[in-house]
Design a protein around this motif. Structure first.
Motif, PDB file in Angstrom:
ATOM      1  N   ARG A 185     -70.104  -8.874  51.320  1.00 11.61           N
ATOM      2  CA  ARG A 185     -71.457  -8.322  51.406  1.00 11.61           C
ATOM      3  C   ARG A 185     -72.270  -8.593  50.136  1.00 11.61           C
ATOM      4  N   ASP A 186     -73.557  -8.863  50.343  1.00  9.07           N
ATOM      5  CA  ASP A 186     -74.494  -9.055  49.239  1.00  9.07           C
ATOM      6  C   ASP A 186     -74.727  -7.720  48.533  1.00  9.07           C
ATOM      7  N   HIS A 187     -74.952  -7.781  47.229  1.00  6.83           N
ATOM      8  CA  HIS A 187     -75.207  -6.563  46.453  1.00  6.83           C
ATOM      9  C   HIS A 187     -76.293  -6.787  45.405  1.00  6.83           C
ATOM     10  N   GLU A 188     -77.031  -5.733  45.135  1.00 12.00           N
ATOM     11  CA  GLU A 188     -77.882  -5.681  43.948  1.00 12.00           C
ATOM     12  C   GLU A 188     -77.035  -5.132  42.806  1.00 12.00           C
ATOM     13  N   ARG A 189     -77.269  -5.671  41.609  1.00 10.60           N
ATOM     14  CA  ARG A 189     -76.558  -5.195  40.424  1.00 10.60           C
ATOM     15  C   ARG A 189     -77.477  -4.303  39.603  1.00 10.60           C
ATOM     16  N   TRP A 190     -77.028  -3.094  39.358  1.00 14.08           N
ATOM     17  CA  TRP A 190     -77.753  -2.123  38.537  1.00 14.08           C
ATOM     18  C   TRP A 190     -76.838  -1.705  37.389  1.00 14.08           C
ATOM     19  N   ALA A 191     -77.393  -1.415  36.234  1.00 12.96           N
ATOM     20  CA  ALA A 191     -76.550  -1.035  35.090  1.00 12.96           C
ATOM     21  C   ALA A 191     -77.285  -0.063  34.177  1.00 12.96           C
ATOM     22  N   VAL A 192     -76.494   0.657  33.396  1.00 15.84           N
ATOM     23  CA  VAL A 192     -77.013   1.561  32.374  1.00 15.84           C
ATOM     24  C   VAL A 192     -76.097   1.424  31.161  1.00 15.84           C
ATOM     25  N   THR A 193     -76.690   1.482  29.973  1.00 11.66           N
ATOM     26  CA  THR A 193     -75.899   1.429  28.740  1.00 11.66           C
ATOM     27  C   THR A 193     -76.036   2.743  27.986  1.00 11.66           C
ATOM     28  N   ASN A 194     -75.131   2.942  27.043  1.00  8.40           N
ATOM     29  CA  ASN A 194     -75.175   4.193  26.282  1.00  8.40           C
ATOM     30  C   ASN A 194     -76.408   4.290  25.393  1.00  8.40           C
ATOM     31  N   THR A 195     -77.110   3.189  25.171  1.00  7.62           N
ATOM     32  CA  THR A 195     -78.338   3.239  24.384  1.00  7.62           C
ATOM     33  C   THR A 195     -79.543   3.670  25.221  1.00  7.62           C
ATOM     34  N   MET A 196     -79.359   3.752  26.541  1.00  3.76           N
ATOM     35  CA  MET A 196     -80.456   4.106  27.440  1.00  3.76           C
ATOM     36  C   MET A 196     -80.504   5.598  27.764  1.00  3.76           C
ATOM     37  N   VAL A 197     -79.482   6.341  27.335  1.00  2.76           N
ATOM     38  CA  VAL A 197     -79.438   7.771  27.652  1.00  2.76           C
ATOM     39  C   VAL A 197     -79.179   8.555  26.372  1.00  2.76           C
ATOM     40  N   ASP A 198     -79.563   9.807  26.403  1.00  3.38           N
ATOM     41  CA  ASP A 198     -79.378  10.696  25.260  1.00  3.38           C
ATOM     42  C   ASP A 198     -77.957  11.252  25.313  1.00  3.38           C
ATOM     43  N   ILE A 199     -77.083  10.717  24.471  1.00  2.00           N
ATOM     44  CA  ILE A 199     -75.685  11.160  24.467  1.00  2.00           C
ATOM     45  C   ILE A 199     -75.300  11.644  23.084  1.00  2.00           C
ATOM     46  N   LEU A 200     -74.186  12.384  23.033  1.00  2.00           N
ATOM     47  CA  LEU A 200     -73.657  12.807  21.745  1.00  2.00           C
ATOM     48  C   LEU A 200     -73.153  11.582  20.982  1.00  2.00           C
ATOM     49  N   PRO A 201     -73.352  11.536  19.673  1.00  2.00           N
ATOM     50  CA  PRO A 201     -72.849  10.394  18.891  1.00  2.00           C
ATOM     51  C   PRO A 201     -71.333  10.285  19.012  1.00  2.00           C
ATOM     52  N   THR A 202     -70.858   9.080  19.216  1.00  2.00           N
ATOM     53  CA  THR A 202     -69.424   8.843  19.288  1.00  2.00           C
ATOM     54  C   THR A 202     -69.076   7.632  18.436  1.00  2.00           C
ATOM     55  N   SER A 203     -67.826   7.598  17.981  1.00  2.00           N
ATOM     56  CA  SER A 203     -67.371   6.425  17.250  1.00  2.00           C
ATOM     57  C   SER A 203     -67.054   5.325  18.256  1.00  2.00           C
ATOM     58  N   PRO A 204     -67.131   4.069  17.842  1.00  2.00           N
ATOM     59  CA  PRO A 204     -66.799   2.962  18.753  1.00  2.00           C
ATOM     60  C   PRO A 204     -65.343   3.045  19.196  1.00  2.00           C
ATOM     61  N   HIS A 205     -65.059   2.527  20.364  1.00  2.00           N
ATOM     62  CA  HIS A 205     -63.683   2.454  20.838  1.00  2.00           C
ATOM     63  C   HIS A 205     -62.884   1.556  19.881  1.00  2.00           C
ATOM     64  N   PRO A 206     -61.615   1.901  19.638  1.00  2.00           N
ATOM     65  CA  PRO A 206     -60.818   1.118  18.680  1.00  2.00           C
ATOM     66  C   PRO A 206     -60.697  -0.370  19.012  1.00  2.00           C
ATOM     67  N   THR A 207     -60.888  -0.754  20.280  1.00  2.00           N
ATOM     68  CA  THR A 207     -60.761  -2.159  20.632  1.00  2.00           C
ATOM     69  C   THR A 207     -62.027  -2.954  20.391  1.00  2.00           C
ATOM     70  N   LEU A 208     -63.125  -2.277  20.016  1.00  2.00           N
ATOM     71  CA  LEU A 208     -64.366  -3.011  19.754  1.00  2.00           C
ATOM     72  C   LEU A 208     -64.259  -3.719  18.412  1.00  2.00           C
ATOM     73  N   PRO A 209     -64.459  -5.036  18.369  1.00  2.00           N
ATOM     74  CA  PRO A 209     -64.380  -5.749  17.079  1.00  2.00           C
ATOM     75  C   PRO A 209     -65.472  -5.266  16.118  1.00  2.00           C
ATOM     76  N   GLU A 210     -65.240  -5.428  14.831  1.00  2.00           N
ATOM     77  CA  GLU A 210     -66.227  -5.011  13.848  1.00  2.00           C
ATOM     78  C   GLU A 210     -67.479  -5.867  13.895  1.00  2.00           C
ATOM     79  N   ARG A 211     -67.314  -7.144  14.323  1.00  2.00           N
ATOM     80  CA  ARG A 211     -68.464  -8.026  14.378  1.00  2.00           C
ATOM     81  C   ARG A 211     -68.275  -9.081  15.452  1.00  2.00           C
TER      82      ARG A 211
END
Length: 198
Positions: free
Chosen positions: A172-198
């Motif tokens: 089936r065909d689909h539309e793709r919709w997305a949201v990121t943590n920068t688009m909503v007001d969330i509590l500050p969190t540290s990056p996940h340990p698997t996220l590279p520094e750069r």
């Protein structure tokens, strides 16, 4: 992940106006869940396929006990009744920190705003507790209720993918919709340990 993690997450956001809460599905929910799925066949078809037999439900629970998968029931705070379900699928770490999200209301609770509240809570859980950066919802273009909910909770349209997902025996065909943590007001969190520094 166990329900204690969800309880701690919810405890950090006391809100007497919130009508729903979240918890993981369990074996004890089988009868209620399967009854709700059966009563919601017309509402879900052909958008979503949920377990409809005890064997399928057991396999469903086993799937969502695996790393990289989360299933959360949206329950009424007043009664504990299951109003719907939200699944966080295919969590990918590293530079992506992303997952797919799928949601379904059950027929007797549809159209009352419970799922919008539930999906908003799941988004915050995904961004604050799971430390994800992005959630993607793939929605069939004819599924107007699901598209309306995605827009309501802040997802943005990203594109159209022909024959994206195999549902009810058809690609089936689909539309793709997305949201990121920068688009909503969330509590500050540290990056996940698997996220590279750069």
């Amino acid at each position: 992940m166990n329900d204690a993690v969800i309880s701690a997450f919810l405890a950090n956001r006391p809100d007497d106006s919130r009508r729903v809460t979240l918890r993981h599905p369990a074996s004890r929910d089988q009868s209620e869940f399967l009854g709700l799925v059966s009563a919601s066949t017309e509402l879900h078809h052909p958008w979503m396929s949920l377990p409809s037999t005890p064997e399928q439900y057991a396999a469903y629970l086993a799937r969502y006990e695996q790393p990289g998968e989360e299933s959360l029931l949206v329950c009424l705070r007043s009664s504990g009744a299951i109003a719907g379900v939200v699944n966080i699928n295919s969590i990918i770490r590293g530079r992506f920190q992303s997952a797919s999200i799928a949601y379904a209301a059950f027929a007797s609770f549809a159209g009352q705003g419970y799922m919008a509240e539930g999906v908003e809570l799941v988004m915050r859980f995904a961004f604050e507790q799971l430390q994800l950066h992005r959630l993607e919802a793939n929605i069939q273009p004819e599924n107007q209720a699901s598209l309306k909910l995605a827009r309501r909770v802040g997802f943005r349209y990203e594109g159209y993918s022909p024959e994206l997902l195999f549902i009810d025996g058809v690609w089936r065909d689909h539309e793709r919709w997305a949201v990121t943590n920068t688009m909503v007001d969330i509590l500050p969190t540290s990056p996940h340990p698997t996220l590279p520094e750069r």
